[in-house]
Write a protein that holds these residues in place. Sequence first.
Motif, PDB file in Angstrom:
ATOM      1  N   UNK A 102      41.803 -27.457   1.687  1.00 40.54           N
ATOM      2  CA  UNK A 102      41.899 -26.246   0.869  1.00 40.54           C
ATOM      3  C   UNK A 102      41.545 -25.008   1.683  1.00 40.54           C
ATOM      4  N   UNK A 103      40.474 -25.085   2.470  1.00 41.88           N
ATOM      5  CA  UNK A 103      40.032 -23.929   3.242  1.00 41.88           C
ATOM      6  C   UNK A 103      41.058 -23.516   4.287  1.00 41.88           C
ATOM      7  N   UNK A 104      41.693 -24.494   4.906  1.00 46.13           N
ATOM      8  CA  UNK A 104      42.700 -24.144   5.920  1.00 46.13           C
ATOM      9  C   UNK A 104      43.888 -23.430   5.291  1.00 46.13           C
ATOM     10  N   UNK A 105      44.417 -23.990   4.204  1.00 46.50           N
ATOM     11  CA  UNK A 105      45.572 -23.375   3.555  1.00 46.50           C
ATOM     12  C   UNK A 105      45.186 -22.019   2.965  1.00 46.50           C
ATOM     13  N   UNK A 106      43.958 -21.909   2.452  1.00 45.67           N
ATOM     14  CA  UNK A 106      43.483 -20.629   1.925  1.00 45.67           C
ATOM     15  C   UNK A 106      43.403 -19.587   3.041  1.00 45.67           C
ATOM     16  N   UNK A 107      42.956 -19.998   4.218  1.00 45.89           N
ATOM     17  CA  UNK A 107      42.894 -19.091   5.369  1.00 45.89           C
ATOM     18  C   UNK A 107      44.284 -18.565   5.715  1.00 45.89           C
ATOM     19  N   UNK A 108      45.276 -19.464   5.727  1.00 42.59           N
ATOM     20  CA  UNK A 108      46.656 -19.049   5.995  1.00 42.59           C
ATOM     21  C   UNK A 108      47.139 -18.096   4.908  1.00 42.59           C
ATOM     22  N   UNK A 109      46.764 -18.364   3.654  1.00 45.39           N
ATOM     23  CA  UNK A 109      47.170 -17.489   2.546  1.00 45.39           C
ATOM     24  C   UNK A 109      46.581 -16.086   2.711  1.00 45.39           C
ATOM     25  N   UNK A 110      45.361 -15.994   3.224  1.00 43.28           N
ATOM     26  CA  UNK A 110      44.759 -14.677   3.482  1.00 43.28           C
ATOM     27  C   UNK A 110      45.550 -13.946   4.554  1.00 43.28           C
ATOM     28  N   UNK A 111      45.940 -14.672   5.619  1.00 44.43           N
ATOM     29  CA  UNK A 111      46.751 -14.067   6.680  1.00 44.43           C
ATOM     30  C   UNK A 111      48.098 -13.586   6.147  1.00 44.43           C
ATOM     31  N   UNK A 112      48.588 -14.249   5.098  1.00 45.81           N
ATOM     32  CA  UNK A 112      49.856 -13.848   4.493  1.00 45.81           C
ATOM     33  C   UNK A 112      49.675 -12.760   3.426  1.00 45.81           C
ATOM     34  N   UNK A 113      48.500 -12.175   3.410  1.00 45.01           N
ATOM     35  CA  UNK A 113      48.208 -10.992   2.595  1.00 45.01           C
ATOM     36  C   UNK A 113      48.160 -11.280   1.100  1.00 45.01           C
ATOM     37  N   UNK A 114      47.776 -12.502   0.729  1.00 47.58           N
ATOM     38  CA  UNK A 114      47.523 -12.807  -0.677  1.00 47.58           C
ATOM     39  C   UNK A 114      46.081 -12.380  -0.964  1.00 47.58           C
TER      40      UNK A 114
END
Length: 292
Positions: A102-114
């Motif tokens: 979850x944390x890894x995908x959430x980190x990517x989501x932050x980079x994608x400006x969510x």
Amino acid sequence: MTLTSATDVAVRADGVVLRYGRTTALDGVSLSLGTGVTGLLGPNGAGKTTLLRVIATAVRPDAGSVSTFGHDALRGPGRLAVRRRLGYLPQDPGFHPSFTAFEFVDYVAILKELTSRSARHAEVRRVLALVGLDSVRTKRIRALSGGMRQRVALAAALVGDPALLILDEPTVGLDPEQRMRFRELFADLGEDRAVLLSTHQTEDVMSLCREVVVLDQGRVLFTGTPTDLAGLAAGRVWTSDSRVPGALASWRTGSGAYRHVGDPPPGAPLLDPTIEDGYLTLVDLHTAEAQR
């Protein structure tokens, strides 16, 4: 916005050249990608991963142009606009082992400006469920199997429902059941967006892809349908009771007969070619021409 018809062009590359020292990784590559799944085939070292990195804006070529959704994908504002609509699964995702899935995908989501935390977390749960990892989302990545790690990386690529998906060997480490489920997922994703899939699995290409591109020594050798690629070996696949010396490829099948690809002897019983037969024929002919 997603693509809406088979005539839409998501990516257009023209004359792309990339060199690493004295090695030419891409030698004037031109292609276009539209809605649906496009397969990218080629031997190891053919330039497949390099081409995917160029299209994914991870590396800039020495020459040529790449237009994605009408934007210049190689420079400034255009590159940023492309990245906002792009999902990319590289060969090595570069996991932090202490992160949970979850944390890894959430980190990517932050980079994608969510930026909205609640909406972002809902999106993370959605993509993890889509790849069958909802039940292990709190496990640390170092505790997951290789196949599960691959699915975490795919979930990260799917964040934000991208209009262009670039997938480098996405079924590596998956068991046969998982691969079939992923084929189903990729086919669904290709209904309204462009998916570029690099793989060594010719059965994945035959099952999924509307178009296939074959790359060898940094050059595009073939662009067409999987059926067209298989057709390159028409009249060059035959069977016999024993191994035939000099065939391009020859192996004993489960029935006990031998299957050969190459120049058949007169009167040999011919077989219908597969996409793998066409691929072997194409690459062999290109290698022979390069050695002349």
